[in-house]
Design a protein around this motif. Structure first.
Motif, PDB file in Angstrom:
ATOM      1  N   ASP A  51       1.405  -9.841  64.736  1.00 54.84           N
ATOM      2  CA  ASP A  51       1.265  -8.387  64.878  1.00 54.84           C
ATOM      3  C   ASP A  51       1.372  -7.706  63.516  1.00 54.84           C
ATOM      4  N   HIS A  52       2.333  -8.135  62.712  1.00 59.09           N
ATOM      5  CA  HIS A  52       2.534  -7.514  61.401  1.00 59.09           C
ATOM      6  C   HIS A  52       1.276  -7.663  60.538  1.00 59.09           C
ATOM      7  N   ALA A  53       0.693  -8.855  60.554  1.00 59.97           N
ATOM      8  CA  ALA A  53      -0.543  -9.072  59.793  1.00 59.97           C
ATOM      9  C   ALA A  53      -1.652  -8.168  60.326  1.00 59.97           C
ATOM     10  N   ARG A  54      -1.737  -8.050  61.641  1.00 60.87           N
ATOM     11  CA  ARG A  54      -2.799  -7.228  62.244  1.00 60.87           C
ATOM     12  C   ARG A  54      -2.617  -5.746  61.917  1.00 60.87           C
ATOM     13  N   ILE A  94      14.740 -11.826  54.137  1.00 62.97           N
ATOM     14  CA  ILE A  94      15.175 -11.100  52.932  1.00 62.97           C
ATOM     15  C   ILE A  94      14.065 -11.113  51.881  1.00 62.97           C
ATOM     16  N   GLU A  95      13.400 -12.243  51.738  1.00 66.19           N
ATOM     17  CA  GLU A  95      12.284 -12.359  50.794  1.00 66.19           C
ATOM     18  C   GLU A  95      11.123 -11.447  51.204  1.00 66.19           C
ATOM     19  N   VAL A  96      10.810 -11.420  52.496  1.00 65.66           N
ATOM     20  CA  VAL A  96       9.733 -10.545  52.974  1.00 65.66           C
ATOM     21  C   VAL A  96      10.092  -9.087  52.716  1.00 65.66           C
ATOM     22  N   SER A  97      11.343  -8.723  52.952  1.00 64.75           N
ATOM     23  CA  SER A  97      11.785  -7.351  52.663  1.00 64.75           C
ATOM     24  C   SER A  97      11.540  -7.004  51.203  1.00 64.75           C
ATOM     25  N   SER A  98      11.846  -7.918  50.324  1.00 67.12           N
ATOM     26  CA  SER A  98      11.634  -7.704  48.899  1.00 67.12           C
ATOM     27  C   SER A  98      10.151  -7.473  48.594  1.00 67.12           C
ATOM     28  N   MET A  99       9.293  -8.224  49.248  1.00 66.53           N
ATOM     29  CA  MET A  99       7.851  -8.065  49.050  1.00 66.53           C
ATOM     30  C   MET A  99       7.385  -6.687  49.529  1.00 66.53           C
ATOM     31  N   ILE A 100       7.887  -6.254  50.682  1.00 69.46           N
ATOM     32  CA  ILE A 100       7.528  -4.941  51.223  1.00 69.46           C
ATOM     33  C   ILE A 100       8.039  -3.836  50.288  1.00 69.46           C
ATOM     34  N   HIS A 101       9.249  -4.001  49.784  1.00 69.23           N
ATOM     35  CA  HIS A 101       9.798  -3.007  48.853  1.00 69.23           C
ATOM     36  C   HIS A 101       8.937  -2.912  47.589  1.00 69.23           C
ATOM     37  N   GLN A 102       8.481  -4.047  47.108  1.00 66.20           N
ATOM     38  CA  GLN A 102       7.611  -4.045  45.918  1.00 66.20           C
ATOM     39  C   GLN A 102       6.303  -3.315  46.215  1.00 66.20           C
ATOM     40  N   LEU A 119       3.869   1.650  55.207  1.00 74.56           N
ATOM     41  CA  LEU A 119       4.903   0.713  54.750  1.00 74.56           C
ATOM     42  C   LEU A 119       6.293   1.106  55.225  1.00 74.56           C
ATOM     43  N   GLN A 120       6.514   2.395  55.471  1.00 77.21           N
ATOM     44  CA  GLN A 120       7.826   2.806  55.975  1.00 77.21           C
ATOM     45  C   GLN A 120       8.144   2.122  57.300  1.00 77.21           C
ATOM     46  N   TRP A 121       7.144   1.927  58.152  1.00 77.72           N
ATOM     47  CA  TRP A 121       7.362   1.202  59.407  1.00 77.72           C
ATOM     48  C   TRP A 121       7.839  -0.224  59.107  1.00 77.72           C
ATOM     49  N   PHE A 122       7.212  -0.849  58.118  1.00 77.18           N
ATOM     50  CA  PHE A 122       7.581  -2.223  57.764  1.00 77.18           C
ATOM     51  C   PHE A 122       8.994  -2.290  57.187  1.00 77.18           C
ATOM     52  N   ILE A 123       9.370  -1.311  56.402  1.00 83.44           N
ATOM     53  CA  ILE A 123      10.735  -1.299  55.857  1.00 83.44           C
ATOM     54  C   ILE A 123      11.749  -1.217  56.991  1.00 83.44           C
ATOM     55  N   ASP A 124      11.501  -0.319  57.935  1.00 82.29           N
ATOM     56  CA  ASP A 124      12.395  -0.207  59.094  1.00 82.29           C
ATOM     57  C   ASP A 124      12.415  -1.503  59.905  1.00 82.29           C
ATOM     58  N   GLU A 125      11.259  -2.109  60.065  1.00 82.64           N
ATOM     59  CA  GLU A 125      11.146  -3.361  60.812  1.00 82.64           C
ATOM     60  C   GLU A 125      11.929  -4.474  60.120  1.00 82.64           C
ATOM     61  N   GLN A 126      11.882  -4.512  58.812  1.00 88.63           N
ATOM     62  CA  GLN A 126      12.593  -5.562  58.074  1.00 88.63           C
ATOM     63  C   GLN A 126      14.106  -5.417  58.190  1.00 88.63           C
ATOM     64  N   VAL A 127      14.606  -4.194  58.269  1.00 96.44           N
ATOM     65  CA  VAL A 127      16.041  -4.008  58.503  1.00 96.44           C
ATOM     66  C   VAL A 127      16.412  -4.680  59.823  1.00 96.44           C
ATOM     67  N   GLU A 128      15.604  -4.451  60.849  1.00 98.95           N
ATOM     68  CA  GLU A 128      15.840  -5.065  62.161  1.00 98.95           C
ATOM     69  C   GLU A 128      15.725  -6.593  62.089  1.00 98.95           C
ATOM     70  N   ARG A 134      20.693 -12.338  60.841  1.00102.42           N
ATOM     71  CA  ARG A 134      22.084 -12.397  60.365  1.00102.42           C
ATOM     72  C   ARG A 134      23.051 -12.517  61.546  1.00102.42           C
ATOM     73  N   ASP A 135      22.812 -11.763  62.614  1.00 99.51           N
ATOM     74  CA  ASP A 135      23.666 -11.841  63.804  1.00 99.51           C
ATOM     75  C   ASP A 135      23.672 -13.244  64.395  1.00 99.51           C
ATOM     76  N   ILE A 136      22.488 -13.858  64.460  1.00 99.02           N
ATOM     77  CA  ILE A 136      22.402 -15.205  65.029  1.00 99.02           C
ATOM     78  C   ILE A 136      23.081 -16.217  64.113  1.00 99.02           C
ATOM     79  N   VAL A 137      22.890 -16.095  62.804  1.00100.81           N
ATOM     80  CA  VAL A 137      23.590 -16.977  61.861  1.00100.81           C
ATOM     81  C   VAL A 137      25.100 -16.852  62.062  1.00100.81           C
ATOM     82  N   ASN A 138      25.589 -15.626  62.161  1.00100.60           N
ATOM     83  CA  ASN A 138      27.027 -15.420  62.355  1.00100.60           C
ATOM     84  C   ASN A 138      27.525 -16.076  63.645  1.00100.60           C
ATOM     85  N   MET A 139      26.776 -15.924  64.732  1.00102.12           N
ATOM     86  CA  MET A 139      27.168 -16.566  65.995  1.00102.12           C
ATOM     87  C   MET A 139      27.175 -18.081  65.863  1.00102.12           C
ATOM     88  N   LEU A 140      26.139 -18.618  65.230  1.00 99.70           N
ATOM     89  CA  LEU A 140      26.048 -20.074  65.076  1.00 99.70           C
ATOM     90  C   LEU A 140      27.171 -20.604  64.190  1.00 99.70           C
TER      91      LEU A 140
END
Length: 169
Positions: A51-54, A94-102, A119-128, A134-140
């Motif tokens: 979807d993001h690519a589209r 995190i890497e994708v977020s950096s690319m979007i920020h650039q 791009l603002q939509w993508f920035i918001d999406e990357q926060v999510e 991160r939540d799943i890593v913490n649970m695991l």
């Protein structure tokens, strides 16, 4: 749209498609190891990345910019553990977020406000995206070495459902 923005957007489309390919690989690896919930979560992620690519493709076409697809590099095909898989997911997001920020910095620098808006939509999406991983890593990490805990997390991840990205509705 300036040439360098067009080129950067095409690279981002490629990165989103590579991300989709990565998540499909993770889904297949998890499925092969009997982790149906993890496989489902990664499969939904595969759909979201497409979807993001589209979204980027449609935006570029709407501003009369040429979309040029590039070859997709190979991705890893196996992970030692679910925790390793999700740690990789978090680092990747995190890497994708950096690319979007650039991209955003580039669009702002040339006053390309249409691209800034998309791009603002993508920035918001990357926060999510980062927060979810991160939540799943913490649970695991909390249940590391506890198969019952891992089983419960796998069951929870099985409940994730795909929802088409808002800009595509």
């Amino acid at each position: 749209m300036e040439n360098r923005i067009v080129e950067a957007m095409n690279r981002q489309i490629n990165a989103e498609l590579w991300s989709a390919y990565l998540y499909l690989s993770m889904s297949l690896d998890a499925e092969s190891k009997g982790m149906k919930g993890v496989a489902n979560w990664m499969f939904v992620q595969w759909l979201e990345e497409q979807d993001h690519a589209r979204i980027l493709q449609l935006f570029m076409l709407s501003v009369d910019a040429k979309v040029e697809l590039m070859p997709i590099d190979g991705v890893p095909t196996s992970w030692e553990s679910v925790l390793e898989m999700f740690r990789g997911t978090l680092l990747h997001e995190i890497e994708v977020s950096s690319m979007i920020h650039q991209l955003m910095r580039m669009a702002v620098s040339v006053s390309d406000y249409a691209t800034v808006s998309r791009l603002q939509w993508f920035i918001d999406e990357q926060v999510e995206e980062e927060n979810s991983a991160r939540d799943i890593v913490n649970m695991l990490e909390m249940v590391e070495g506890d198969s019952t805990g891992l089983f419960k997390i796998d069951c929870m991840l099985y409940k994730r459902k795909y929802e088409k990205a808002a800009p595509l509705l």
